[in-house]
Design a protein around this motif. Structure first.
Motif, short mmCIF file in Angstrom:
data_model
loop_
_atom_site.label_atom_id
_atom_site.label_comp_id
_atom_site.label_asym_id
_atom_site.label_seq_id
_atom_site.Cartn_x
_atom_site.Cartn_y
_atom_site.Cartn_z
N ARG A 1 69.93 20.08 47.30
CA ARG A 1 69.36 18.93 46.58
C ARG A 1 68.30 19.35 45.56
N LEU A 2 67.99 20.63 45.49
CA LEU A 2 66.96 21.08 44.56
C LEU A 2 67.48 21.07 43.13
N ASN A 3 66.74 20.42 42.24
CA ASN A 3 67.05 20.55 40.82
C ASN A 3 66.32 21.79 40.31
N LYS A 4 66.39 22.06 39.02
CA LYS A 4 65.77 23.28 38.49
C LYS A 4 64.26 23.30 38.71
N GLU A 5 63.62 22.17 38.52
CA GLU A 5 62.17 22.11 38.71
C GLU A 5 61.82 22.35 40.18
N HIS A 6 62.52 21.68 41.08
CA HIS A 6 62.27 21.89 42.51
C HIS A 6 62.60 23.32 42.93
N GLY A 7 63.67 23.88 42.38
CA GLY A 7 64.04 25.25 42.68
C GLY A 7 62.93 26.22 42.30
N SER A 8 62.36 25.99 41.13
CA SER A 8 61.26 26.82 40.66
C SER A 8 60.05 26.67 41.58
N GLU A 9 59.75 25.43 41.98
CA GLU A 9 58.62 25.18 42.88
C GLU A 9 58.84 25.85 44.24
N ALA A 10 60.08 25.81 44.74
CA ALA A 10 60.40 26.43 46.03
C ALA A 10 60.19 27.94 45.97
N ILE A 11 60.64 28.55 44.89
CA ILE A 11 60.46 30.00 44.72
C ILE A 11 58.97 30.33 44.68
N GLU A 12 58.22 29.59 43.90
CA GLU A 12 56.78 29.84 43.80
C GLU A 12 56.09 29.67 45.15
N LEU A 13 56.51 28.66 45.94
CA LEU A 13 55.92 28.46 47.26
C LEU A 13 56.26 29.63 48.18
N ALA A 14 57.50 30.09 48.16
CA ALA A 14 57.88 31.24 48.98
C ALA A 14 57.02 32.46 48.63
N PHE A 15 56.83 32.71 47.34
CA PHE A 15 56.02 33.85 46.91
C PHE A 15 54.56 33.66 47.30
N SER A 16 54.07 32.44 47.20
CA SER A 16 52.69 32.16 47.57
C SER A 16 52.47 32.43 49.06
N ILE A 17 53.41 32.01 49.89
CA ILE A 17 53.31 32.26 51.33
C ILE A 17 53.30 33.76 51.60
N GLY A 18 54.21 34.49 50.98
CA GLY A 18 54.30 35.92 51.22
C GLY A 18 53.14 36.71 50.66
N ASP A 19 52.58 36.25 49.54
CA ASP A 19 51.46 36.97 48.91
C ASP A 19 50.14 36.74 49.64
N ALA A 20 49.99 35.60 50.29
CA ALA A 20 48.74 35.29 51.00
C ALA A 20 49.05 34.45 52.24
N PRO A 21 49.74 35.03 53.23
CA PRO A 21 50.14 34.25 54.41
C PRO A 21 48.96 33.64 55.16
N TRP A 22 47.81 34.28 55.14
CA TRP A 22 46.63 33.76 55.83
C TRP A 22 46.19 32.41 55.28
N GLU A 23 46.52 32.12 54.03
CA GLU A 23 46.18 30.82 53.45
C GLU A 23 47.06 29.70 54.01
N TYR A 24 48.11 30.06 54.71
CA TYR A 24 49.02 29.10 55.34
C TYR A 24 48.89 29.17 56.87
N GLU A 25 47.74 29.70 57.32
CA GLU A 25 47.42 29.82 58.73
C GLU A 25 48.43 30.67 59.50
N ILE A 26 48.98 31.66 58.83
CA ILE A 26 49.86 32.64 59.47
C ILE A 26 48.97 33.79 59.90
N PRO A 27 49.02 34.14 61.18
CA PRO A 27 48.06 35.13 61.70
C PRO A 27 48.36 36.57 61.28
N THR A 28 48.05 36.88 60.05
CA THR A 28 48.18 38.24 59.54
C THR A 28 47.25 38.39 58.36
N ASP A 29 46.86 39.61 58.10
CA ASP A 29 46.05 39.89 56.91
C ASP A 29 46.83 40.76 55.94
#
Length: 122
Positions: A70-98
């Motif tokens: 159901r993702l359009n191009k804008e949503h697809g881009s947002e999803a990719i950015e969110l995935a990268f944001s989680i991986g680049d700073a997992p602690w900001e998403y309360e994932i227990p790692t530094d």
């Protein structure tokens, strides 16, 4: 300003998102659970699409309407950015790692990070 991932075709966006979710699944836990590649994709898409969460027929919770199809191009881009944001700073998403996610070559290339700069991206 639109993300560089907005310029990709939706199939290319899907490939980048899949690769990023693979890396997340291999290296992070979410709320104490090791999620599969598909589960990370569902989690990210549910956030982007603002899906409903309801009680399941036999217990638990179920998200409705969160398919990556159901993702359009804008949503697809947002999803990719969110995935990268989680991986680049997992602690900001309360994932227990530094530690940041060590992205695979395909993700680094999609992000236009030189392969020799891999240590800097991690």
């Amino acid at each position: 300003m639109k993300s560089l991932f907005y310029a990709l075709k939706t199939e290319e966006q899907n490939n980048v998102l899949q690769d990023a979710c693979h890396d997340l699944s291999a290296q992070l836990t979410w709320c104490g659970h090791r999620l599969s590649q598909d589960e990370w994709r569902h989690l990210i898409c549910a956030d982007i699409l603002k899906v409903k969460i309801v009680r399941g027929i036999h217990g638990g919770l179920v998200t409705l309407g969160g398919s990556s199809r159901r993702l359009n191009k804008e949503h697809g881009s947002e999803a990719i950015e969110l995935a990268f944001s989680i991986g680049d700073a997992p602690w900001e998403y309360e994932i227990p790692t530094d530690r940041q996610v060590q992205w695979t070559e395909s993700v680094l290339l999609a992000r236009k990070i030189p392969l020799e700069g891999r240590a800097q991206a991690a």
